[in-house]
Design a protein around this motif. Sequence first.
Motif, short mmCIF file in Angstrom:
data_model
loop_
_atom_site.label_atom_id
_atom_site.label_comp_id
_atom_site.label_asym_id
_atom_site.label_seq_id
_atom_site.Cartn_x
_atom_site.Cartn_y
_atom_site.Cartn_z
N ALA A 1 0.93 -1.06 0.02
CA ALA A 1 0.05 -0.02 -0.15
C ALA A 1 0.82 1.33 -0.13
N PRO A 2 0.47 2.32 -0.54
CA PRO A 2 1.33 3.52 -0.33
C PRO A 2 1.78 4.14 0.91
N TYR A 3 2.76 4.69 1.07
CA TYR A 3 3.32 5.18 2.35
C TYR A 3 2.36 6.32 2.55
N ARG A 4 2.10 6.51 4.00
CA ARG A 4 1.29 7.57 4.43
C ARG A 4 2.24 8.70 4.78
N GLY A 5 1.73 9.90 4.47
CA GLY A 5 2.84 10.95 4.94
C GLY A 5 3.98 11.29 4.06
N HIS A 6 5.01 11.71 4.69
CA HIS A 6 6.23 11.98 4.04
C HIS A 6 7.40 11.29 4.69
N PRO A 7 8.08 10.31 3.91
CA PRO A 7 9.15 9.68 4.57
C PRO A 7 10.30 10.52 4.92
N THR A 8 11.13 10.21 5.89
CA THR A 8 12.36 11.08 6.51
C THR A 8 13.34 10.26 5.77
N PRO A 9 14.48 11.14 4.97
CA PRO A 9 15.62 10.41 4.31
C PRO A 9 16.66 10.11 5.45
N LEU A 10 17.31 8.90 5.21
CA LEU A 10 18.41 8.50 6.14
C LEU A 10 19.56 9.23 5.65
N ARG A 11 20.62 9.60 6.65
CA ARG A 11 22.00 10.11 6.28
C ARG A 11 22.83 8.87 6.29
N LEU A 12 23.00 8.62 4.77
CA LEU A 12 23.99 7.43 4.67
C LEU A 12 25.58 7.78 4.54
N PRO A 13 26.32 6.90 4.80
CA PRO A 13 25.97 5.41 5.24
C PRO A 13 25.92 5.54 6.83
N LEU A 14 25.11 4.40 7.13
CA LEU A 14 24.74 4.13 8.38
C LEU A 14 25.66 3.10 9.07
N GLY A 15 25.69 3.08 10.31
CA GLY A 15 26.81 2.30 11.07
C GLY A 15 26.27 0.93 11.68
N GLY B 1 7.07 -1.22 9.27
CA GLY B 1 8.61 -0.65 10.01
C GLY B 1 9.58 -1.25 9.74
N TYR B 2 10.04 -2.30 8.83
CA TYR B 2 11.39 -2.82 8.66
C TYR B 2 11.69 -2.39 7.39
N SER B 3 13.14 -2.21 7.29
CA SER B 3 13.76 -1.53 6.09
C SER B 3 13.61 -2.86 5.05
N THR C 1 13.36 -0.32 15.30
CA THR C 1 14.21 -0.34 16.24
C THR C 1 13.97 0.88 17.21
N ARG C 2 13.01 1.04 18.03
CA ARG C 2 12.61 2.19 18.73
C ARG C 2 13.89 3.18 19.33
N GLY C 3 13.82 4.17 19.04
CA GLY C 3 15.17 5.18 19.48
C GLY C 3 16.17 4.95 18.70
N TYR C 4 16.53 4.05 17.68
CA TYR C 4 17.57 4.04 16.90
C TYR C 4 17.25 3.71 15.35
N ASN C 5 15.86 4.49 15.07
CA ASN C 5 15.72 3.88 13.54
C ASN C 5 16.53 4.67 12.66
N SER C 6 16.99 5.96 13.06
CA SER C 6 17.80 6.67 12.10
C SER C 6 19.39 6.18 11.72
N ARG C 7 19.50 5.25 12.82
CA ARG C 7 21.11 4.99 12.69
C ARG C 7 21.51 3.77 12.15
N GLY C 8 20.45 2.83 11.76
CA GLY C 8 20.83 1.64 11.16
C GLY C 8 19.56 1.03 10.40
#
Length: 529
Positions: A359-373, A414-416, A438-445
């Motif tokens: 189904a379509p994404y709801r809202g506007h996705p937040t881009p990751l700052r790559l590369p991740l660790g 939720g998953y990548s 992964t609550r609290g750490y989604n933007s890091r991995g």
Amino acid sequence: MGGEGWMRGTEFLREKEDDSNEEPASLPLLMDSVIQVLAELEQKAPVTEAIPIAPVWQLSAQHSGPHDPLHHFLLQSWSLQAIELDPITLSPELQGLTKEVARHSVQGRQEYGVVLAPDGSTVAVEPLLAGLEAGLQGHRLINLPLDSTATPPDASDHSPDVRVTSPDNQASLPDAKAKAPTTVDSLLVTLARDLGLTFLQGPKNWSHPGLGAEGCWDQLSTPRNFTLLNAEASPLTTAFLNGALDGALLGDYLTRAPKPRPPLSHLLSQYYGPGVAGDPTLRSNFRRQNGATLISAPALTQQVWGTLILLQRLEPAHPQLQGMSQEQLVLVATHATKEFTKAFLGCPAIHPRCVWGAAPYRGHPTPLRLPLGFLYVHHTYVPALPCTTLASCAANMRSMQRFHQDTRGWDDIGYSFVMGSDGYMYEGRGWHWVGAHTRGYNSRGFGVAFVGNYTAELPVEAALRVVRDVLPRCAVRAGLLRPDYKLLGHRQLVPTDCPGDALFQLLRTWPHFDAVSPQRPHYLSLRPI
């Protein structure tokens, strides 16, 4: 590795071009339809070692196509040039299908000559048939003609070895002792030709963003039109590479199979189904793993180089090959091989969102700052059973997305990525957008989940290998994951049993695993996002 086109894939519908002179075929562009055509061809004119399947297909389609000196040369080498074949009368719907898929091409974002296989992959029919045809002939190595506009090889030395300097150095030249090949492998000619000609376009294409481009069908039940997600795609699409690999793998099987060989329609039904001759690993779901076993990088470099030499000799005025030296040809062959083996064979097969019906994404996705660790490993728990087919895996993905969106209130699944037990990884949020795994750490991995409950048992080895080795290696090479990344189980960051006791104990033995205390990650002391 995928791109930012995944959002388009969730709502994808392609308008059919209006062509009043073309009668639409009634058969959907499915591999099952191709098998149906082959079955009828085999019934009306049995395909054997004496009759090449590709000309039979083209004649029955009443499709002459452009003159192909390479294919003509191969027919001569197989002593088949004198065979005269009459067009075989097929039903209108089967004849219409053969016309549609007889030739592979990419025109803008539209890809033609491809069909949808039962495992969810898209396959170009032309390179598939070329591999089957080569396999039916039995002998693989074909001598190159001696006349050449390029520097001729030393005819007294038939060594298959090719030694070149590091492909990472674009200025590198072949070793002075390198010998040009004197034979080509008929199973690999189609793949080698397109690899070589694509990378002949220059260094800017040696990491072409369109290599292995994916796309979406207008519909999955009765597919008619296929559109690429990447507007910069080269002809080396995922569908073409799938077809070339399938042709090589099945052709190799035919060269080794005892006679009488199985009818091609039966062989394809097995390969795109439960597995050839009862072997569940010899099927389309595992083409990349099997292709990496069949095709070594040194051997493929030799084949790309040899095929470019062959084209140069067959077509002295070829605009891309005219005046090219042996040093230039082997350098192109080395880089083309490196990119194919690392960026395609060495990466996981990932079904885009449109394949599982996201189904379509709801809202506007937040881009990751790559590369991740970081790479966080999960299990889905529910669904509890591993998924082993496209139908079950896609249904699980849709169920999880509905739960995450409608019950959890999240914008998307939720998953990548999610790993099935069918050999495929499924795109969730993908490489470029912040997930909710992964609550609290989604933007890091990146969060990768195995479908199933792995409290007391483990995922199948093929799925473990993809997440342990293939995915991270591919992501590091693409600059999406840092080389020093840390791998953690979900339970190490939040209060949960995920990814299950059995799987977590195995994770502790994996490379890059970091044995921090559960829920007390000393290196993530920054404020969670």
